[in-house]
Design a protein around this motif. Sequence first.
Motif, mmCIF file in Angstrom:
data_model
loop_
_atom_site.group_PDB
_atom_site.id
_atom_site.type_symbol
_atom_site.label_atom_id
_atom_site.label_comp_id
_atom_site.label_asym_id
_atom_site.label_seq_id
_atom_site.Cartn_x
_atom_site.Cartn_y
_atom_site.Cartn_z
ATOM 1 N N ALA A 16 0.850 -1.187 0.000
ATOM 2 C CA ALA A 16 0.000 0.000 0.000
ATOM 3 C C ALA A 16 0.886 1.236 0.000
ATOM 4 O O ALA A 16 1.697 1.429 0.911
ATOM 5 N N GLU A 17 0.727 2.061 -1.038
ATOM 6 C CA GLU A 17 1.604 3.225 -1.198
ATOM 7 C C GLU A 17 0.810 4.519 -1.151
ATOM 8 O O GLU A 17 -0.262 4.583 -0.558
ATOM 9 N N PHE A 18 1.326 5.527 -1.798
ATOM 10 C CA PHE A 18 0.835 6.907 -1.703
ATOM 11 C C PHE A 18 -0.677 7.009 -1.899
ATOM 12 O O PHE A 18 -1.224 6.575 -2.908
ATOM 13 N N ASP A 19 -1.343 7.594 -0.917
ATOM 14 C CA ASP A 19 -2.756 7.959 -0.995
ATOM 15 C C ASP A 19 -3.678 6.770 -1.242
ATOM 16 O O ASP A 19 -4.769 6.936 -1.811
ATOM 17 N N ALA A 20 -3.266 5.587 -0.822
ATOM 18 C CA ALA A 20 -4.181 4.440 -0.899
ATOM 19 C C ALA A 20 -5.197 4.547 0.238
ATOM 20 O O ALA A 20 -4.847 4.882 1.367
ATOM 21 N N ASP A 21 -6.453 4.270 -0.068
ATOM 22 C CA ASP A 21 -7.528 4.353 0.917
ATOM 23 C C ASP A 21 -7.525 3.084 1.767
ATOM 24 O O ASP A 21 -7.947 2.021 1.309
ATOM 25 N N GLY A 22 -7.036 3.192 3.000
ATOM 26 C CA GLY A 22 -6.922 2.026 3.868
ATOM 27 C C GLY A 22 -8.261 1.428 4.241
ATOM 28 O O GLY A 22 -8.371 0.207 4.413
ATOM 29 N N VAL A 23 -9.299 2.268 4.358
ATOM 30 C CA VAL A 23 -10.623 1.750 4.684
ATOM 31 C C VAL A 23 -11.138 0.859 3.564
ATOM 32 O O VAL A 23 -11.593 -0.271 3.791
ATOM 33 N N LEU A 24 -11.054 1.356 2.312
ATOM 34 C CA LEU A 24 -11.506 0.568 1.165
ATOM 35 C C LEU A 24 -10.659 -0.681 0.996
ATOM 36 O O LEU A 24 -11.189 -1.785 0.819
ATOM 37 N N LEU A 25 -9.352 -0.520 1.070
ATOM 38 C CA LEU A 25 -8.475 -1.662 0.883
ATOM 39 C C LEU A 25 -8.680 -2.700 1.983
ATOM 40 O O LEU A 25 -8.647 -3.914 1.724
ATOM 41 N N GLY A 26 -8.909 -2.238 3.204
ATOM 42 C CA GLY A 26 -9.192 -3.170 4.294
ATOM 43 C C GLY A 26 -10.447 -3.969 4.033
ATOM 44 O O GLY A 26 -10.499 -5.176 4.300
ATOM 45 N N LYS A 27 -11.485 -3.319 3.496
ATOM 46 C CA LYS A 27 -12.723 -4.031 3.160
ATOM 47 C C LYS A 27 -12.483 -5.047 2.048
ATOM 48 O O LYS A 27 -12.996 -6.171 2.094
ATOM 49 N N VAL A 28 -11.718 -4.644 1.039
ATOM 50 C CA VAL A 28 -11.411 -5.565 -0.066
ATOM 51 C C VAL A 28 -10.724 -6.818 0.468
ATOM 52 O O VAL A 28 -11.093 -7.955 0.128
ATOM 53 N N LEU A 29 -9.714 -6.620 1.316
ATOM 54 C CA LEU A 29 -8.956 -7.753 1.841
ATOM 55 C C LEU A 29 -9.815 -8.628 2.750
ATOM 56 O O LEU A 29 -9.704 -9.862 2.733
ATOM 57 N N SER A 30 -10.680 -7.998 3.523
ATOM 58 C CA SER A 30 -11.500 -8.770 4.464
ATOM 59 C C SER A 30 -12.476 -9.698 3.763
ATOM 60 O O SER A 30 -12.945 -10.672 4.356
ATOM 61 N N LEU A 31 -12.781 -9.421 2.485
ATOM 62 C CA LEU A 31 -13.749 -10.235 1.743
ATOM 63 C C LEU A 31 -13.090 -11.291 0.873
ATOM 64 O O LEU A 31 -13.760 -11.962 0.091
ATOM 65 N N LEU A 32 -11.766 -11.432 0.992
ATOM 66 C CA LEU A 32 -11.062 -12.453 0.217
ATOM 67 C C LEU A 32 -11.180 -13.808 0.908
ATOM 68 O O LEU A 32 -10.922 -13.935 2.110
#
Length: 503
Positions: A337-353
Amino acid sequence: MAQTPINQTIDRLVSVLSSIKNNNWVIGGEEPFRPDEPGGSASSNQDFEEGQLLQLRYLKLTGDALHVMLHSVDSGIHALQAPCVAIALQRGIHSIPDDILAHIFEVGYHSCDDQGSRDSHHFSVAVSHVSRRFRMVALRTPRIWTRLSNWMKTSQLETFSYRSKAADLIITATTDEYDDPNISLEAFLAITLPSHSRWSEFTYDILEHHNLFPQAILSQTRNLTFPRLRSLGCVKAFSTDGDDGVLPEHTFATWEMPALIHFHGVSASIEGKGIGKNVQSAEFFMDYSIPDYRSIFHELGSWPHLTTLNFEFSNFYSDIEPSKVSLQTLRTLVIIAEFDADGVLLGKVLSLLDMPVLSNVSLEIHRDVVSVDELIEGMWSATTRCRSLTEFTLDTTAFGEHGFRFGVLGMFVSKLSFLETVTFRGAGLYGIEWCPRPPLWQLFHFEGATPDDIHRIGSYAHILCGHPKFKLRMGKCNECKEISRLKRSYQDRLEYEANENAF
């Protein structure tokens, strides 16, 4: 004539060396260096103390003489070493058989730092100009002439293509933000396409809109078979159509690639292209320009042999809510996760894998990532369901110290206690609450910790040591007194890699 102390010392040293020579060059302690003339032992007219002083003086004088000799020898070695290096190197190279020298060239060619750059041909040219023998061996080594790119001049490209004989080719078509390539895509393909059956890697690297690469030219490769192609790359500035409305991915979808096992893409649209039927590993760069990021995840879920997946998220944000994705064959997942990545969105994406056979996961967090806590929690949510998981790496070294709102290590201990190997890189990660049961970890590896972090690690040594096979491995950390304390707590359970001087 009376002898001077120096002459006496040299005579004594010659006598000692003669004694050692007569003893088959075996030195039995310091006895040969002790004086044996009258007055040199305790049985002489002098008392015991004077005898000891005399022996010490002889030994020191002998040592001084040896130092003078060694200094002279070292000076001679230094004077001869420089001119002899070239001779020894030349003789050593002459003694290497041609097939071994060719192998050395191949190793150097494939390990040099300029792979994938516009200078990737320099190694081959350089070794072929060292000497007549080097040139002869280089020209007989096809695998050091296999990287072809449009940054080469036409004559170079033709020469490399000819010298590569039947070896696998690495083809790169790319642009640059500031300079034009030396050859157009049309001319580049005219030279390389006749050898398409030998392509093993192909990268289409278009980072800027560039009129030298109209998609219509690439489309002349449609419906071809690439029997050796093992790696395919598609790198674009944005996930949009080309000037003629055709994506390069549309062309790749028509290729027959039975050996393809790796794909890497930047802003690449892969959904519905059938590219991944045999792919085992993939790398993707994701940003806001992808219209629907979910389509890429769902497409990856249809790749039946995918075992390794690397995702790099930068400027990643979207209003589209994530959905559940099943990656049934995935064993290794790397998230950056690099510059200006949305941690909330990315966290949701990962949680649904859903990754039932995942065994190794790595999460690397850089600066300017928004909502880091939610990102980490999302990864936890996914991995706690992965009972095949054995290794987890969390790297925040590029993020710096951060006031996490929870004890990161404590969450690992309580929620991921079934892991075998845990690696933390960074500072501020080591908070922990009371834990009723020790984890099953066999190795906890950390580096980049601050003195406060090391103090926290030492404070719950008794928890982590609950497993009889547990080991702690410390990489590079800031030196502090807490390290010694940690060593005392863990004793033989502590391994260290870099900061040995810290102990």
